[in-house]
Design a protein around this motif. Structure first.
Motif, mmCIF file in Angstrom:
data_model
loop_
_atom_site.group_PDB
_atom_site.id
_atom_site.type_symbol
_atom_site.label_atom_id
_atom_site.label_comp_id
_atom_site.label_asym_id
_atom_site.label_seq_id
_atom_site.Cartn_x
_atom_site.Cartn_y
_atom_site.Cartn_z
ATOM 1 N N UNK A 123 0.747 -1.224 -0.155
ATOM 2 C CA UNK A 123 -0.026 0.021 -0.011
ATOM 3 C C UNK A 123 0.820 1.195 0.057
ATOM 4 N N UNK A 124 2.251 1.078 -0.050
ATOM 5 C CA UNK A 124 2.968 2.317 0.145
ATOM 6 C C UNK A 124 3.899 2.179 -1.235
ATOM 7 N N UNK A 125 3.732 3.230 -2.033
ATOM 8 C CA UNK A 125 4.341 3.223 -3.217
ATOM 9 C C UNK A 125 5.501 4.419 -3.271
ATOM 10 N N UNK A 126 6.281 4.561 -4.097
ATOM 11 C CA UNK A 126 7.324 5.767 -4.016
ATOM 12 C C UNK A 126 7.376 6.318 -5.297
ATOM 13 N N UNK A 127 6.968 7.609 -5.168
ATOM 14 C CA UNK A 127 7.519 8.309 -6.601
ATOM 15 C C UNK A 127 8.589 8.715 -6.751
ATOM 16 N N UNK A 150 19.883 3.985 -9.486
ATOM 17 C CA UNK A 150 20.218 3.180 -8.256
ATOM 18 C C UNK A 150 19.326 3.158 -6.892
ATOM 19 N N UNK A 151 18.875 4.626 -6.849
ATOM 20 C CA UNK A 151 17.612 4.774 -6.004
ATOM 21 C C UNK A 151 16.472 3.754 -6.072
ATOM 22 N N UNK A 152 16.144 3.586 -7.256
ATOM 23 C CA UNK A 152 15.049 2.528 -7.539
ATOM 24 C C UNK A 152 15.435 1.120 -7.029
ATOM 25 N N UNK A 153 16.676 0.831 -7.554
ATOM 26 C CA UNK A 153 17.200 -0.538 -7.034
ATOM 27 C C UNK A 153 17.365 -0.597 -5.243
ATOM 28 N N UNK A 154 17.729 0.358 -4.769
ATOM 29 C CA UNK A 154 17.613 0.666 -3.285
ATOM 30 C C UNK A 154 16.178 0.338 -2.727
ATOM 31 N N UNK A 155 15.205 0.888 -3.357
ATOM 32 C CA UNK A 155 13.795 0.846 -3.023
ATOM 33 C C UNK A 155 13.199 -0.619 -3.084
ATOM 34 N N UNK A 156 13.720 -1.358 -4.324
ATOM 35 C CA UNK A 156 13.411 -2.789 -4.306
ATOM 36 C C UNK A 156 13.868 -3.502 -3.214
ATOM 37 N N UNK A 157 15.279 -3.345 -2.766
ATOM 38 C CA UNK A 157 15.876 -3.980 -1.873
ATOM 39 C C UNK A 157 15.239 -3.722 -0.412
ATOM 40 N N UNK A 158 14.488 -2.655 -0.090
ATOM 41 C CA UNK A 158 14.236 -2.617 1.186
ATOM 42 C C UNK A 158 12.509 -2.814 1.368
ATOM 43 N N UNK A 159 12.056 -3.329 0.169
ATOM 44 C CA UNK A 159 10.764 -4.057 0.258
ATOM 45 C C UNK A 159 9.710 -3.200 -0.531
ATOM 46 N N UNK A 160 10.052 -1.822 -1.099
ATOM 47 C CA UNK A 160 9.008 -1.293 -1.758
ATOM 48 C C UNK A 160 8.791 -2.002 -3.121
ATOM 49 N N UNK A 185 14.757 0.665 -16.261
ATOM 50 C CA UNK A 185 14.165 0.140 -15.147
ATOM 51 C C UNK A 185 13.552 -1.212 -15.008
ATOM 52 N N UNK A 186 12.953 -1.618 -16.230
ATOM 53 C CA UNK A 186 12.394 -2.984 -16.225
ATOM 54 C C UNK A 186 13.396 -3.989 -15.891
ATOM 55 N N UNK A 187 14.486 -4.014 -15.766
ATOM 56 C CA UNK A 187 15.629 -4.900 -15.533
ATOM 57 C C UNK A 187 15.688 -4.974 -14.111
ATOM 58 N N UNK A 188 15.056 -4.300 -13.160
ATOM 59 C CA UNK A 188 15.074 -4.211 -11.839
ATOM 60 C C UNK A 188 14.017 -5.394 -11.301
ATOM 61 N N UNK A 189 14.638 -6.388 -11.328
ATOM 62 C CA UNK A 189 13.447 -7.668 -10.932
ATOM 63 C C UNK A 189 12.776 -7.219 -9.621
ATOM 64 N N UNK A 190 11.488 -7.674 -9.474
ATOM 65 C CA UNK A 190 10.739 -7.436 -8.127
ATOM 66 C C UNK A 190 10.407 -6.151 -8.015
ATOM 67 N N UNK A 191 10.448 -5.357 -8.954
ATOM 68 C CA UNK A 191 9.838 -3.849 -8.705
ATOM 69 C C UNK A 191 8.978 -3.310 -9.900
#
Length: 236
Positions: A123-127, A150-160, A185-191
């Motif tokens: 229920x939390x997304x990041x813009x 890199x920030x998007x990869x970090x967001x994926x890693x913390x559960x976003x 960005x599509x290459x960031x798996x899980x995001x």
């Protein structure tokens, strides 16, 4: 791919800004509920709401309007703009909002972001608003030294789970979106990536549907450059 038509709210009206500039604002309707109902009639089942007053000064000027939309229109609603504390998050989720979008606070207060993601999950997304590959905050007025990918990869890693990625330079320009950014960005798996900013052509929708989870349409549908009903069908 889901299509999210956008309604930007200021003083209870549906408006559009050019590249986030409050001095370059066009008012499209004084009845945002009717705008949302029209989007629904055209086949959209998702809606992107931005509280511009909240983003600018943190005030809940448009809360009643957002409440009316969630009550009267059967759509999945995401809301962003000035969400800086848990109280605001809870207020929106209690209305039935599907997810809230954290922006500046996600960059400035990483521990808060982690706590909210842990508590509220998807229920939390990041813009993530980017200019020349760097994250912008505070209504796009401040460009940080944080690299957007890199920030998007970090967001994926913390559960976003979901990122709404906007290329500021394309927003409101009706000249096309930054497709190369979304391919990367599509290459960031899980995001899941939601494309935002400048989408103006049917060919872009056809191309994006193989790359991102959703796309936000704003000025292009208000100006008539894109037909929302057709865009929804093209995205399937």
């Amino acid at each position: 791919m889901k299509i999210f038509p956008a309604i930007d709210l200021r003083d209870g009206m549906a408006v559009r800004l050019f590249q986030g500039d409050y001095d370059q604002m066009t008012v499209y309707s004084d009845d945002p509920v009717k705008v949302a109902e029209d989007f629904k009639k055209k086949g959209a089942d998702c809606l992107h709401l931005v509280d511009l007053d909240g983003a600018k000064d943190g005030k809940l000027v448009n809360f009643d309007t957002i409440k009316a939309i969630t009550e009267k229109v059967d759509m999945f609603v995401e809301v962003g703009g000035g969400i800086r504390d848990e109280e605001r998050i809870a207020q929106y989720l209690d209305l039935g909002v599907g997810r809230v979008i954290l922006g500046t606070v996600a960059v400035k207060e990483p521990e808060f972001l982690k706590a909210m993601v842990k508590k509220y999950g998807d229920k939390i997304a990041v813009g993530v608003d980017a200019l020349d590959g760097y994250v912008a905050v505070n209504g796009w007025k401040e460009i940080t030294d944080t690299k957007s990918f890199e920030f998007c990869e970090y967001l994926r890693d913390i559960g976003v789970k979901t990122v709404i990625y906007t290329d500021i330079s394309r927003d409101g320009g009706l000249k096309g979106t930054n497709f190369e950014a979304y391919e990367r960005l599509s290459l960031i798996e899980g995001l899941e990536i939601v494309a935002s900013g400048g989408i103006s052509f049917e060919d872009e929708i056809k191309a994006l549907k193989d790359v991102v989870a959703a796309a936000i349409l704003g000025k292009a549908i208000y100006s008539g450059k894109l037909d929302l009903e057709r865009a929804v069908k093209l995205a399937i």
